[in-house]
Design an enzyme around this catalytic site. Structure first.
Site, PDB file in Angstrom:
ATOM      1  N   ASP A  85       0.847  -1.194   0.000  1.00 41.25           N
ATOM      2  CA  ASP A  85       0.000   0.000   0.000  1.00 41.25           C
ATOM      3  C   ASP A  85       0.883   1.245   0.000  1.00 41.25           C
ATOM      4  OD1 ASP A  85       0.946  -0.173   2.648  1.00 41.25           O
ATOM      5  OD2 ASP A  85      -0.875  -1.202   3.263  1.00 41.25           O
ATOM      6  N   ASP A  87       1.431   4.852   1.652  1.00 45.92           N
ATOM      7  CA  ASP A  87       1.090   5.785   2.727  1.00 45.92           C
ATOM      8  C   ASP A  87       1.723   7.130   2.431  1.00 45.92           C
ATOM      9  OD1 ASP A  87      -0.179   3.692   4.013  1.00 45.92           O
ATOM     10  OD2 ASP A  87       1.623   3.113   5.110  1.00 45.92           O
ATOM     11  N   ASP A 165      10.178   3.143  13.082  1.00 45.84           N
ATOM     12  CA  ASP A 165      10.926   2.049  13.720  1.00 45.84           C
ATOM     13  C   ASP A 165      12.294   1.776  13.089  1.00 45.84           C
ATOM     14  OD1 ASP A 165       9.544   1.058  11.519  1.00 45.84           O
ATOM     15  OD2 ASP A 165       8.462  -0.501  12.607  1.00 45.84           O
TER      16      ASP A 165
HETATM   17  P1  ATP Z   1       4.030  -3.290   5.123  1.00 43.55           P
HETATM   18  O1  ATP Z   1       4.587  -3.421   3.763  1.00 43.55           O
HETATM   19  O2  ATP Z   1       3.993  -4.576   5.851  1.00 43.55           O
HETATM   20  O3  ATP Z   1       2.754  -2.505   5.196  1.00 43.55           O
HETATM   21  P2  ATP Z   1       5.118  -0.956   6.366  1.00 43.55           P
HETATM   22  O4  ATP Z   1       6.542  -0.564   6.623  1.00 43.55           O
HETATM   23  O5  ATP Z   1       4.344  -0.107   5.435  1.00 43.55           O
HETATM   24  O6  ATP Z   1       5.155  -2.452   5.907  1.00 43.55           O
HETATM   25  P3  ATP Z   1       3.074  -0.408   8.295  1.00 43.55           P
HETATM   26  O7  ATP Z   1       2.673  -1.198   9.463  1.00 43.55           O
HETATM   27  O8  ATP Z   1       2.125  -0.230   7.162  1.00 43.55           O
HETATM   28  O9  ATP Z   1       4.433  -1.056   7.761  1.00 43.55           O
HETATM   29  O10 ATP Z   1       3.519   1.022   8.835  1.00 43.55           O
HETATM   30  C1  ATP Z   1       3.849   2.095   7.988  1.00 43.55           C
HETATM   31  C2  ATP Z   1       5.040   2.856   8.543  1.00 43.55           C
HETATM   32  O11 ATP Z   1       4.713   3.410   9.819  1.00 43.55           O
HETATM   33  C3  ATP Z   1       6.282   1.995   8.787  1.00 43.55           C
HETATM   34  O12 ATP Z   1       7.068   1.892   7.621  1.00 43.55           O
HETATM   35  C4  ATP Z   1       6.978   2.743   9.891  1.00 43.55           C
HETATM   36  O13 ATP Z   1       7.695   3.831   9.376  1.00 43.55           O
HETATM   37  C5  ATP Z   1       5.820   3.311  10.708  1.00 43.55           C
HETATM   38  N1  ATP Z   1       5.429   2.422  11.814  1.00 43.55           N
HETATM   39  C6  ATP Z   1       4.426   1.517  11.828  1.00 43.55           C
HETATM   40  N2  ATP Z   1       4.333   0.904  13.009  1.00 43.55           N
HETATM   41  C7  ATP Z   1       5.290   1.417  13.789  1.00 43.55           C
HETATM   42  C8  ATP Z   1       5.707   1.217  15.142  1.00 43.55           C
HETATM   43  N3  ATP Z   1       5.110   0.302  15.908  1.00 43.55           N
HETATM   44  N4  ATP Z   1       6.729   1.956  15.613  1.00 43.55           N
HETATM   45  C9  ATP Z   1       7.334   2.887  14.835  1.00 43.55           C
HETATM   46  N5  ATP Z   1       6.997   3.117  13.566  1.00 43.55           N
HETATM   47  C10 ATP Z   1       5.991   2.415  13.031  1.00 43.55           C
HETATM   48 MG    MG Z   2       2.251  -0.307   4.966  1.00 45.12          MG
END
Ligand code: ATP
Ligand code: MG
Length: 467
Positions: A85, A87, A165
């Site tokens: 996705d 963001d 993170d």
């Molecule tokens: P995915 O491809 O699995 O969606 P993602 O990196 O986009 O991976 P998300 O859970 O969608 O993960 O979160 C989006 C962003 O928000 C992450 O890339 C990170 O920068 C931030 N984030 C999400 N959860 C946390 C957390 N628990 N602590 C710190 N930052 C977070």
């Molecule tokens: Mg994501």
């Protein structure tokens, strides 16, 4: 009037730099200058961005706001993977974002994000936020052990990068000039295939223990090595996961189990000692040499389905993970004197409730889990009209897939499943005439379909066909 506001915003941005955001002077943090990486060095083009995300960043930018694609999408594009996705991070407040889009909705009460809808797609827009140290207004709350209870202080882009993170998750892509803004050497870490926590790992894991699960998930999904300093505190802090609401654990576990890399992910969880408080049942099944092959077959099959772009259901996965626990409980209920079928349904309820304490899977999954389990004994009947009826069962496919996977188990109780699964494979593929010849009319004396059965070994003995 609107043009004037836009000009003023642009002017303020010019003076403060693009990272300046309402109310934050940036002096509480060392100003991290981002490394701004041009297209020629990273290769991510505007065309790689979802049109809906492009529309959102363009609209925000036209209004004078900063707007970047952030997080997983940038990381995945950099690694030549298809993002799940897109963001967006912006310096516009949720209200300001909402005002710009006809189809937009604020989600969450304290920590608001805005969903912007275009067609069937949803883009998540998040206002830059600050990490907890910047907490002048006590809007961040921390428990005595450092766990973050709330996280909703707006901040500037530098702060927003610092509260994410892992370094590879803190990359910002500006579709306007196709640059990546890299605050924490995330591009270098992506090249080295290293997962590195931003800041002090122990502090960041304490703030939010779920980050430990995220470390295991990303390392499995991306094939990244968890950097030594990031990994070091995990074993000691793992018990903090027990304090995380079971609904959040469920969400994070499902992301891991349905990531297309569940087999590696579960292995990683065990390697980091993170599995105890999450799904104790995983411990016992994976430590049992007869059960382990079945669990691995389930994880492997789920991974293959997802990698092939097919769907995989959380209910099917849970039915698998809990299958042996269910069987043990079923035996116990029978031993306690309940008839077969009643014992099975009692066992289902007990096991699902027990497990929900650890992993709050939604109740809407229960009927399917129960149906998959209840169908298993019905595959044993290969005579008369029953196999034909079973083929018409709405959950036949899930039940059959489950039966095939049970064939991988080396549990003596399960070995018959392989032969059964083969029979059902042939029976399904056969035409009517062939099906008749396949029907079992042998030794067991089950020559004809019996209308009434006094006693069977199946949960449907009471006439209840599947839960
Ligand atoms: P995915 O491809 O699995 O969606 P993602 O990196 O986009 O991976 P998300 O859970 O969608 O993960 O979160 C989006 C962003 O928000 C992450 O890339 C990170 O920068 C931030 N984030 C999400 N959860 C946390 C957390 N628990 N602590 C710190 N930052 C977070
Ligand atoms: Mg994501």
């Amino acid at each position: 009037m609107r043009e004037r506001t836009r000009m003023i915003r642009r002017f303020i941005r010019k003076v403060l730099g693009r990272t300046g955001f309402g109310g934050f002077d940036g002096t509480r943090h060392p100003q991290h200058e981002p490394r701004i990486i041009p297209h020629a060095q990273h290769g991510i083009s505007r065309d790689d961005i979802h049109p809906c995300a492009l529309k959102v960043t363009r609209t925000l930018r036209a209004e004078g706001y900063a707007a970047f694609v952030v997080g997983g999408a940038v990381r995945d594009l950099l690694l030549k993977r298809e993002p799940k996705d897109f963001d967006i991070a912006t310096d516009a407040t949720p209200d300001q974002v909402r005002a710009l889009f006809r189809r937009a909705r604020a989600i969450g009460r304290r920590f608001q994000i805005v969903h912007v809808y275009c067609g069937a797609d949803t883009i998540e827009v998040t206002t830059f936020r600050a990490p907890p140290e910047a907490d002048a207004d006590a809007l961040h709350q921390q428990a005595a052990d450092g766990m973050l209870l709330r996280d909703n202080v707006f901040g500037n882009q530098v702060e927003d990068a610092a509260r994410r993170d892992f370094t590879v998750n803190a990359l910002y892509y500006d579709p306007h000039d196709e640059t990546i803004w890299d605050y924490h050497e995330g591009v270098a870490d992506a090249k080295k295939r290293v997962l590195r926590m931003i800041g002090d790992p122990a502090t960041r894991f304490r703030e939010d223990p779920v980050r430990m699960l995220r470390a295991a998930r990303f390392s499995a999904k991306l094939g990244f090595h968890i950097e030594a300093a990031t990994r070091a505190p995990i074993a000691q802090l793992a018990p903090m996961l027990e304090r995380i609401p079971s609904a959040r654990i469920y969400d994070e576990m499902m992301k891991l189990l349905l990531s297309g890399h569940a087999e590696r992910g579960v292995h990683q969880l065990r390697a980091e000692g993170l599995h105890h408080g999450i799904l104790p049942i995983l411990d016992s099944v994976l430590d049992n040499p007869d059960h382990k092959p079945f669990i691995h077959a389930i994880l492997h099959d789920t991974d293959r389905r997802i990698q092939d772009g097919r769907s995989a259901s959380p209910a099917f996965m849970l039915a698998g993970l809990l299958w042996f626990a269910f069987k043990v409980e079923w035996q116990a209920q029978k031993a306690a004197g309940l008839p077969d079928s009643a014992a099975a349904y009692e066992a289902m309820d007990i096991i699902l409730e027990q497990q929900r304490k650890w992993l709050a899977f939604p109740r809407r999954l229960d009927p399917m889990i129960k149906e998959i389990w209840a169908l298993q004994p019905r595959f044993e009947f290969r005579n008369g009209a029953r196999p034909f009826r079973l083929l018409d069962h709405p959950r036949w496919r899930a039940g059959y897939d489950f039966l095939c996977l049970r064939g991988h188990s080396t549990d003596p109780d399960e070995v018959a499943a392989t032969e059964l699964a083969d029979w059902w494979t042939r029976f399904e593929a056969a035409d009517d005439a062939e099906r008749d010849t396949l029907l079992v009319t042998h030794a067991s004396g089950e020559h004809k379909p019996r209308r009434r059965r006094k006693r069977t070994n199946t949960p449907e003995a009471t006439g209840d066909e599947g839960a």
